[in-house]
Scaffold this motif. Structure first.
Motif, PDB file in Angstrom:
ATOM      1  N   GLN A   1       5.605  -5.972  61.434  1.00  0.00           N
ATOM      2  CA  GLN A   1       4.709  -5.411  60.424  1.00  0.00           C
ATOM      3  C   GLN A   1       5.438  -5.171  59.101  1.00  0.00           C
ATOM      4  O   GLN A   1       4.897  -5.436  58.022  1.00  0.00           O
ATOM      5  N   GLU A   2       6.665  -4.667  59.183  1.00  0.00           N
ATOM      6  CA  GLU A   2       7.452  -4.435  57.961  1.00  0.00           C
ATOM      7  C   GLU A   2       7.752  -5.748  57.250  1.00  0.00           C
ATOM      8  O   GLU A   2       7.652  -5.838  56.023  1.00  0.00           O
TER       9      GLU A   2
ATOM     10  N   SER B   1      -1.761  -2.850  63.672  1.00  0.00           N
ATOM     11  CA  SER B   1      -1.028  -1.583  63.618  1.00  0.00           C
ATOM     12  C   SER B   1      -1.561  -0.575  64.626  1.00  0.00           C
ATOM     13  O   SER B   1      -0.848   0.324  65.033  1.00  0.00           O
TER      14      SER B   1
ATOM     15  N   LEU C   1       0.276   0.661  67.993  1.00  0.00           N
ATOM     16  CA  LEU C   1       1.373   1.622  68.044  1.00  0.00           C
ATOM     17  C   LEU C   1       0.902   3.068  67.943  1.00  0.00           C
ATOM     18  O   LEU C   1       1.710   3.979  67.922  1.00  0.00           O
ATOM     19  N   ASP C   2      -0.417   3.268  67.873  1.00  0.00           N
ATOM     20  CA  ASP C   2      -0.941   4.627  67.703  1.00  0.00           C
ATOM     21  C   ASP C   2      -0.696   5.514  68.907  1.00  0.00           C
ATOM     22  O   ASP C   2      -0.459   6.703  68.772  1.00  0.00           O
TER      23      ASP C   2
ATOM     24  N   ARG D   1       6.961  -3.178  65.025  1.00  0.00           N
ATOM     25  CA  ARG D   1       7.140  -2.506  63.726  1.00  0.00           C
ATOM     26  C   ARG D   1       7.949  -3.379  62.771  1.00  0.00           C
ATOM     27  O   ARG D   1       7.658  -3.435  61.565  1.00  0.00           O
TER      28      ARG D   1
ATOM     29  N   ASN E   1       7.857  -2.195  71.048  1.00  0.00           N
ATOM     30  CA  ASN E   1       7.189  -1.433  69.987  1.00  0.00           C
ATOM     31  C   ASN E   1       7.977  -1.508  68.687  1.00  0.00           C
ATOM     32  O   ASN E   1       7.406  -1.673  67.608  1.00  0.00           O
ATOM     33  N   ASP E   2       9.292  -1.383  68.786  1.00  0.00           N
ATOM     34  CA  ASP E   2      10.127  -1.481  67.589  1.00  0.00           C
ATOM     35  C   ASP E   2      10.034  -2.879  66.981  1.00  0.00           C
ATOM     36  O   ASP E   2       9.995  -3.021  65.754  1.00  0.00           O
TER      37      ASP E   2
END
Length: 111
Positions: A77-78, A99, A102-103, A74, A70-71
């Protein structure tokens, strides 16, 4: 040592999927280990709960790997956002994880 944006983009684009896949590889290896551990305690003369603590620790390690994935999503995405900001990449949404993945909150066991 300084590097151009295009060189940095190319390097990151090559290394990011490698890092993402390494987490999958670690999960697969730990799943194979879990299977072997469970099969081993089915051998004659081995008590049913032999190695239970080790199995619980391995399951915890697997959860940690999933959280690390998950990280990593992220991070991806970043980096996509940074790439768009510095105009190093185009807006190709299909090449990045959505995105919405990750909800959901990770499942937590209550004490």
């Amino acid at each position: 040592m300084s590097m151009t944006i295009s060189a940095a983009t190319a390097r990151i684009a090559r290394q990011l999927p490698e890092a993402e896949l390494s987490l999958d590889s670690a999960l697969l290896a730990s799943a194979r280990l879990m299977e072997s551990m469970l099969l081993a305690r089915q051998a004659d003369g081995v008590q049913v709960f032999t190695g239970q603590t080790a199995l619980m620790r391995l399951a915890k390690a697997q959860r940690t790997l999933l959280e690390s994935q998950n990280d990593m999503i992220r991070v991806h995405q970043e980096l996509r956002g940074v790439g768009l900001e510095v105009k190093a990449i185009t807006d190709d949404k299909d090449s990045c994880p959505p995105s919405g993945m990750l909800d959901a909150e990770p499942l937590r066991r209550s004490a």
